[in-house]
Write a protein that holds these residues in place. Sequence first.
Motif: not given
Length: 294
Positions: A94-120
């Motif tokens: 369980d600790i191994l899984h927590q550390v592996a998931i943390w190491q995978k996600n703590f530097r993750r940045i999602s650049y997904a972005k959608t426009k609202t009705r004001a931006e279209v």
Amino acid sequence: MLQLLRAGARACLRPPGGRGLNALAEEAGQHLEKPESLARAGPRAPVLRKSDLPVPVHRRPVQAWVESLRGYEQERVGLAELHPDVFSTAPRLDILHQVAIWQKNFRRISYAKTKTRAEVRGGGRKPWPQKGSGRARHGSIRSPIWRGGGIAHGPRGPTSYYYMLPMKLRVQGLKVALTIKLAQDDLHIVDSLELPTEDPQYLTELARYRRWGDSVLLVDLAHEDMPQNIVAATSRLKTFNLIPAVGLNVHSMLKHQTLILTLQTIAFLEKKLLWHDSRYTPLYPFHLPYCDFP
């Protein structure tokens, strides 16, 4: 005992004038004695490294074979004693899984972005009057319910997934990963990373001969101490990676099938990881002066 009973039965059935029961017993006992060649013990393997850090009274150091990369046949050149609190801890998956998931996600940045009705683009005027047309009332053609309109609850990147695990948990994850690698015979200790040649084919054939698998992670103490032959050989191989001891992490150990550590790296890891078991001041927040490092 079975031979003694057989000898006694033969003595009872043998006619008079034969050998006595004592003589037959001595003859049966001679077959039970071990030959001198089996009783002799072979030469013991030399212990190339002993753990300098104190070991708990109820535990014993873990022994592992020390190999050499200078030849195919030099697979076992001695023994090394490993600290049980680092290389023989409880396999907390369980600790191994927590550390592996943390190491995978703590530097993750999602650049997904959608426009609202004001931006279209478009949709500034009302499509038709509020009353009288018989159609449903609308105020803009870029409403989320319209085709080509804005997105109501879409992602609004960039989104950071940064979070930090406690230092004790990260240290325990490294110990569990080292323990599992050693238990599965995927951790090999070498006296040094010296190679007789810088040809990458020699390293691949050596890994195939010793059954190291498809991917190998080699760890040395520092970049400055790495031999030139191993640096040149691994730079031309995709599945052989060479990193310093300070860069060893759970993700890299799980990603590679075999882990190769030098004797100096073993001493460095034991000193750094066991220090966290006895430290008495927190690492965060960082206050100066801070002189509790090993």
